[in-house]
Design an enzyme around this catalytic site. Sequence first.
Site, PDB file in Angstrom:
ATOM      1  N   ASP A   1      24.105  38.041 -39.253  1.00  0.00           N
ATOM      2  CA  ASP A   1      23.806  38.168 -37.828  1.00  0.00           C
ATOM      3  C   ASP A   1      23.636  39.657 -37.527  1.00  0.00           C
ATOM      4  O   ASP A   1      24.613  40.394 -37.386  1.00  0.00           O
ATOM      5  CB  ASP A   1      24.941  37.560 -37.004  1.00  0.00           C
ATOM      6  CG  ASP A   1      24.634  37.521 -35.526  1.00  0.00           C
ATOM      7  OD1 ASP A   1      23.471  37.738 -35.146  1.00  0.00           O
ATOM      8  OD2 ASP A   1      25.560  37.283 -34.744  1.00  0.00           O
TER       9      ASP A   1
ATOM     10  N   CYS B   1      19.636  37.691 -31.921  1.00  0.00           N
ATOM     11  CA  CYS B   1      19.475  37.088 -30.588  1.00  0.00           C
ATOM     12  C   CYS B   1      18.403  37.877 -29.838  1.00  0.00           C
ATOM     13  O   CYS B   1      18.476  38.063 -28.635  1.00  0.00           O
ATOM     14  CB  CYS B   1      20.793  37.016 -29.834  1.00  0.00           C
ATOM     15  SG  CYS B   1      21.579  38.605 -29.531  1.00  0.00           S
TER      16      CYS B   1
END
Length: 114
Positions: free
Chosen positions: A2, A55
């Site tokens: 991530d 994101c």
Amino acid sequence: FDAPCSASGILRTRPEAKVHQSRESVEALCETQQRLLRAAWSRLAPGGELLYTTCSLLRAENEEAVQRFAAEAPGATLAPLRPPRGALSRAQPQGVTFLPSEEHQGGFVALLRK
């Protein structure tokens, strides 16, 4: 993996993220992403897979980031991914971009194979 990113895919629920970003900060994040990808890749066993996620909705942090990395990293290939049925998304050879919707935030995912 991530990756740290601009959070542009979650602005609907975290609008304050926009205030903290600039062209320069995104460029710095892109360099950090490459550095962290190289570090993770060096620890990945041959035949291993690395799932890269953000994101973000920015191409520089997503498609361009994994293309750049795959072009520079020995043995790196991008594996095709298919988005879940019904997800508001856009699949491309470099990965899948999830567009913000009522069901989920925006983001990106790509699979790298060694």
